[in-house]
Design a protein around this motif. Structure first.
Motif, PDB file in Angstrom:
ATOM      1  N   VAL A  58      21.371 -18.049   3.610  1.00 61.40           N
ATOM      2  CA  VAL A  58      21.460 -19.290   4.389  1.00 61.40           C
ATOM      3  C   VAL A  58      20.091 -19.633   4.951  1.00 61.40           C
ATOM      4  O   VAL A  58      19.316 -18.741   5.311  1.00 61.40           O
ATOM      5  CB  VAL A  58      22.513 -19.150   5.518  1.00 61.40           C
ATOM      6  N   SER A  60      18.213 -22.387   7.765  1.00 58.39           N
ATOM      7  CA  SER A  60      18.391 -23.450   8.770  1.00 58.39           C
ATOM      8  C   SER A  60      17.079 -24.207   8.929  1.00 58.39           C
ATOM      9  O   SER A  60      16.920 -25.300   8.409  1.00 58.39           O
ATOM     10  CB  SER A  60      18.881 -22.867  10.090  1.00 58.39           C
ATOM     11  N   GLY A  61      16.094 -23.606   9.624  1.00 55.71           N
ATOM     12  CA  GLY A  61      14.810 -24.293   9.784  1.00 55.71           C
ATOM     13  C   GLY A  61      13.782 -23.899   8.735  1.00 55.71           C
ATOM     14  O   GLY A  61      12.722 -24.503   8.626  1.00 55.71           O
ATOM     15  N   GLY A  62      14.053 -22.831   7.986  1.00 52.74           N
ATOM     16  CA  GLY A  62      13.114 -22.415   6.934  1.00 52.74           C
ATOM     17  C   GLY A  62      11.861 -21.735   7.456  1.00 52.74           C
ATOM     18  O   GLY A  62      10.884 -21.597   6.726  1.00 52.74           O
ATOM     19  N   HIS A  63      11.876 -21.278   8.713  1.00 55.98           N
ATOM     20  CA  HIS A  63      10.652 -20.691   9.275  1.00 55.98           C
ATOM     21  C   HIS A  63      10.613 -19.162   9.199  1.00 55.98           C
ATOM     22  O   HIS A  63       9.842 -18.514   9.930  1.00 55.98           O
ATOM     23  CB  HIS A  63      10.441 -21.173  10.707  1.00 55.98           C
ATOM     24  N   CYS A  64      11.407 -18.597   8.315  1.00 53.87           N
ATOM     25  CA  CYS A  64      11.364 -17.145   8.146  1.00 53.87           C
ATOM     26  C   CYS A  64       9.965 -16.743   7.662  1.00 53.87           C
ATOM     27  O   CYS A  64       9.411 -17.365   6.756  1.00 53.87           O
ATOM     28  CB  CYS A  64      12.397 -16.725   7.107  1.00 53.87           C
ATOM     29  N   GLU A 122       7.901 -21.569  20.068  1.00 55.09           N
ATOM     30  CA  GLU A 122       6.760 -22.467  20.206  1.00 55.09           C
ATOM     31  C   GLU A 122       6.779 -23.643  19.225  1.00 55.09           C
ATOM     32  O   GLU A 122       6.490 -24.764  19.596  1.00 55.09           O
ATOM     33  CB  GLU A 122       5.468 -21.663  20.034  1.00 55.09           C
ATOM     34  N   GLY A 127      14.150 -23.620  13.098  1.00 49.87           N
ATOM     35  CA  GLY A 127      15.563 -23.991  13.145  1.00 49.87           C
ATOM     36  C   GLY A 127      16.355 -23.099  14.085  1.00 49.87           C
ATOM     37  O   GLY A 127      16.087 -21.894  14.204  1.00 49.87           O
ATOM     38  N   GLY A 130      18.276 -19.491  12.478  1.00 54.43           N
ATOM     39  CA  GLY A 130      17.628 -18.189  12.373  1.00 54.43           C
ATOM     40  C   GLY A 130      17.024 -17.755  13.689  1.00 54.43           C
ATOM     41  O   GLY A 130      17.044 -16.568  14.059  1.00 54.43           O
ATOM     42  N   HIS A 131      16.519 -18.716  14.442  1.00 54.40           N
ATOM     43  CA  HIS A 131      15.725 -18.420  15.639  1.00 54.40           C
ATOM     44  C   HIS A 131      16.528 -17.762  16.763  1.00 54.40           C
ATOM     45  O   HIS A 131      16.158 -16.692  17.262  1.00 54.40           O
ATOM     46  CB  HIS A 131      15.124 -19.740  16.123  1.00 54.40           C
ATOM     47  N   PHE A 137      11.113 -15.537  21.979  1.00 49.93           N
ATOM     48  CA  PHE A 137      10.151 -15.726  23.073  1.00 49.93           C
ATOM     49  C   PHE A 137       9.512 -17.099  22.881  1.00 49.93           C
ATOM     50  O   PHE A 137       9.599 -17.697  21.809  1.00 49.93           O
ATOM     51  CB  PHE A 137       9.075 -14.629  23.037  1.00 49.93           C
ATOM     52  N   VAL A 196      26.073 -18.633  11.157  1.00 53.30           N
ATOM     53  CA  VAL A 196      26.341 -19.275  12.440  1.00 53.30           C
ATOM     54  C   VAL A 196      26.323 -20.784  12.219  1.00 53.30           C
ATOM     55  O   VAL A 196      25.402 -21.318  11.599  1.00 53.30           O
ATOM     56  CB  VAL A 196      25.283 -18.890  13.495  1.00 53.30           C
ATOM     57  N   ASN A 447      12.155 -11.510  15.140  1.00 52.70           N
ATOM     58  CA  ASN A 447      11.865 -12.908  14.786  1.00 52.70           C
ATOM     59  C   ASN A 447      10.548 -13.022  14.030  1.00 52.70           C
ATOM     60  O   ASN A 447      10.299 -14.033  13.376  1.00 52.70           O
ATOM     61  CB  ASN A 447      11.844 -13.802  16.038  1.00 52.70           C
TER      62      ASN A 447
END
Ligand SMILES: Cc1cc2nc3c(=O)[nH]c(=O)nc-3n(C[C@H](O)[C@H](O)[C@H](O)COP(=O)(O)OP(=O)(O)OC[C@H]3O[C@@H](n4cnc5c(N)ncnc54)[C@H](O)[C@@H]3O)c2cc1C
Length: 500
Positions: A58, A60-64, A122, A127, A130-131, A137, A196, A447
């Motif tokens: 899955v 969500s924001g693609g920021h992995c 930040e 997304g 995942g976050h 933080f 989720v 994260n």
């Protein structure tokens, strides 16, 4: 079976969806994507993949930062970007955020609707999906803690031992039969238990009929500062003093509730070739913010004999949160390839560690520009929470750090990764090349995952990666894994392992 269309290679959306991931170092090639709009869509898509025996992931924001989603073995990729609601849920008395919402939109809607915030990450492009599961933080963590500390509950789609996909809601209420699943979602990281679809947030222990009382209030304004030092003239002694000063400041000024806890800064120690290194930061102390910020930078420069430039700016909370430090999170990120290697510090860096940083920033052995050692101020409110109250156990650190390298093309990769690994290994040479939890260091954050921690070539401490991310909370996370994902459908290179 799912009625959602399978978005395969011939569909013009396929390429766009496949290139959504932030870290272009990793590319997958799923057979198809599914774009869910409702929890029922997610249940059906998961059921279809499981029934067909396809490996599912899955996004969500693609920021992995690692290749968990863009993994060549993933056959079906569920994309959550159409699920973007942010609203107050009267029934749960909590703010609901759907998994596909990007953080900038979370900040904007919470501010415009109620004048409140969640202290999250930040970059406004991260997304929710995942976050929020990875602790989270951010710029306001010293003042308000982690986003996970405000998580009230979540709705997920999980798969039981009979391969049946179904919806489940887990909250922090002590009598909730799914309480342990809620707890696991406060730090296990994405991709472990299920998909989720929504999160609910509310400050623990606060009861009010007014939604505006149920999350921290947004600051009236944000004071930003940017300091810059030229490498020219910064010899090893001056550089070392500056880094030590930063560490000393963090050791002395990271208590919750103090005026200094309203300040957050990033010291960005860039390579000599770039010509300069700098610090950016913010303070939300209102009229006192300018003074607190200037004193912080002066304390860091104290006794170095170096000159620095200093600029300030005042912004409203939403203007800042939706576009923070554009020089850091804005332009040029569309084709970023990168590796980040994180570490938490309970105490400042030793002289040997500072030497290792200086050596790696100034060496000509690697001819690379896009690499740096970064440190951020940590602690404050984060450290008022017990290590086992949430699944995020690092609760007495004062610095979070990252060795990071970023490059543009595949050909540059090897040199950048070699530099980054070399610095990290030397920093933690005394403990197997990794930040083993001890008096000085305290593991790393999920994260910012680093698959090297699972590789005995780079982690020679003999410790499993779980000892860095979750420490003593790991067995409890494994128990939750056995109960809510018994078939280990949701997994990746650093996921919670089922107990054998
Ligand atoms: C530029 C940048 C800045 C960052 N800054 C911060 C920061 O300030 N603070 C911080 O804490 N972190 C930060 N991060 C890290 C970020 O929080 C994590 O990478 C987070 O996992 C990203 O979530 P995502 O949904 O955007 O990513 P995705 O790539 O979509 O997903 C990340 C992981 O979560 C899983 N996942 C995604 N959606 C769901 C879902 N709905 N249900 C279950 N699992 C899901 C994925 O399968 C994957 O394993 C930053 C990352 C980048 C690239």
């Amino acid at each position: 079976m799912s009625t959602l269309p399978k978005i395969g290679e011939k569909d013009p959306r396929y390429e766009v969806l496949n290139r959504r991931g932030f870290n272009k170092r990793f590319t997958g090639k799923p057979e198809y994507f599914k774009l869910a709009e409702t929890v029922e869509d997610v249940v059906a898509a998961v059921q279809e993949a499981v029934t067909e025996g396809k490996r599912l992931s899955v996004r969500s924001g693609g920021h992995c930062l690692e290749g968990f989603v863009a993994d060549p073995s993933v056959q079906v990729l569920l994309d959550m970007s159409l699920m973007t609601g942010v609203y107050f849920d009267e029934e749960k008395k909590a703010f609901c955020i759907e998994a596909g919402t990007l953080l900038g939109e979370v900040y904007r809607k919470l501010f415009l609707g109620w004048g409140v915030l969640i202290p999250a990450g930040e970059s406004p492009l991260i997304g929710a999906g995942g976050h929020f599961q990875g602790g989270c933080f951010g710029f306001l963590c010293r003042e308000h803690g982690l986003a996970a500390d405000y998580l009230y509950g979540a709705e997920l789609v999980v798969v039981n031992e009979n391969k049946k996909a179904h919806t489940i809601v887990a909250t922090r209420e002590e009598d909730d039969p799914n309480h342990e699943l809620w707890w696991a979602l406060t730090g296990a990281g994405g991709g472990n238990y299920g998909i989720v679809t929504k999160f609910w947030f509310r400050t623990p222990g606060v009861n009010s009929d007014n939604p505006a009382d149920l999350l921290p209030k947004a600051p009236a304004s944000v004071h930003l500062f940017r300091a810059n030092w030229n490498w020219e003239g910064a010899d090893q002694a001056a550089f070392s003093r500056l880094v030590k000063n930063y560490c000393d400041w963090c050791e002395q000024n990271s208590k919750a509730g103090t005026p200094e806890a309203t300040l957050y800064s990033l010291l960005m120690l860039r390579r000599l070739q770039t010509g300069s290194f700098g610090m950016i930061g913010l303070c939300t102390a209102g009229p006192a913010a300018a003074d607190i910020s200037r004193k912080h930078v002066e304390a860091v420069n104290e006794g170095t004999g170096l000159q620095f430039t200093y600029e300030t700016e005042e912004l409203s909370w939403p203007a800042f949160a939706c576009n923070p430090f554009p020089e850091l999170f804005g332009v040029g990120m569309d084709n970023a390839r990168m590796q980040g290697k994180d570490a938490f510090f309970r105490k400042g860096l030793t002289a040997e560690q500072i030497n290792a940083v200086y050596k790696h920033l100034t060496t000509t052995e690697y001819n690379i520009m896009g690499a740096m050692f970064g440190m951020v101020t940590y602690g404050g409110k984060v450290n008022t929470i017990a290590p086992d109250a949430t699944a995020t156990p690092q609760r007495d650190c004062i610095i979070s750090s990252a060795c990071s390298a970023g490059w543009g093309s595949k050909e540059e990769e090897a040199a950048h990764i070699a530099w980054n690994r070399s610095l990290y290994r030397e920093l933690f040479a005394a403990t197997g090349g990794v930040p083993v939890p001890n008096e000085q260091t305290d593991g790393a954050m999920i994260n910012h995952p680093d698959a090297d921690l699972a590789d005995p070539a780079w982690n020679t401490s003999g410790l499993h990666y779980s000892a860095f991310y979750w420490k003593g909370n790991y067995p409890r996370l494994q128990k939750a894994k056995m109960r809510w994902d018994p078939l280990n459908i949701f997994r990746h290179a650093l996921s919670i392992q089922p107990v054998k």
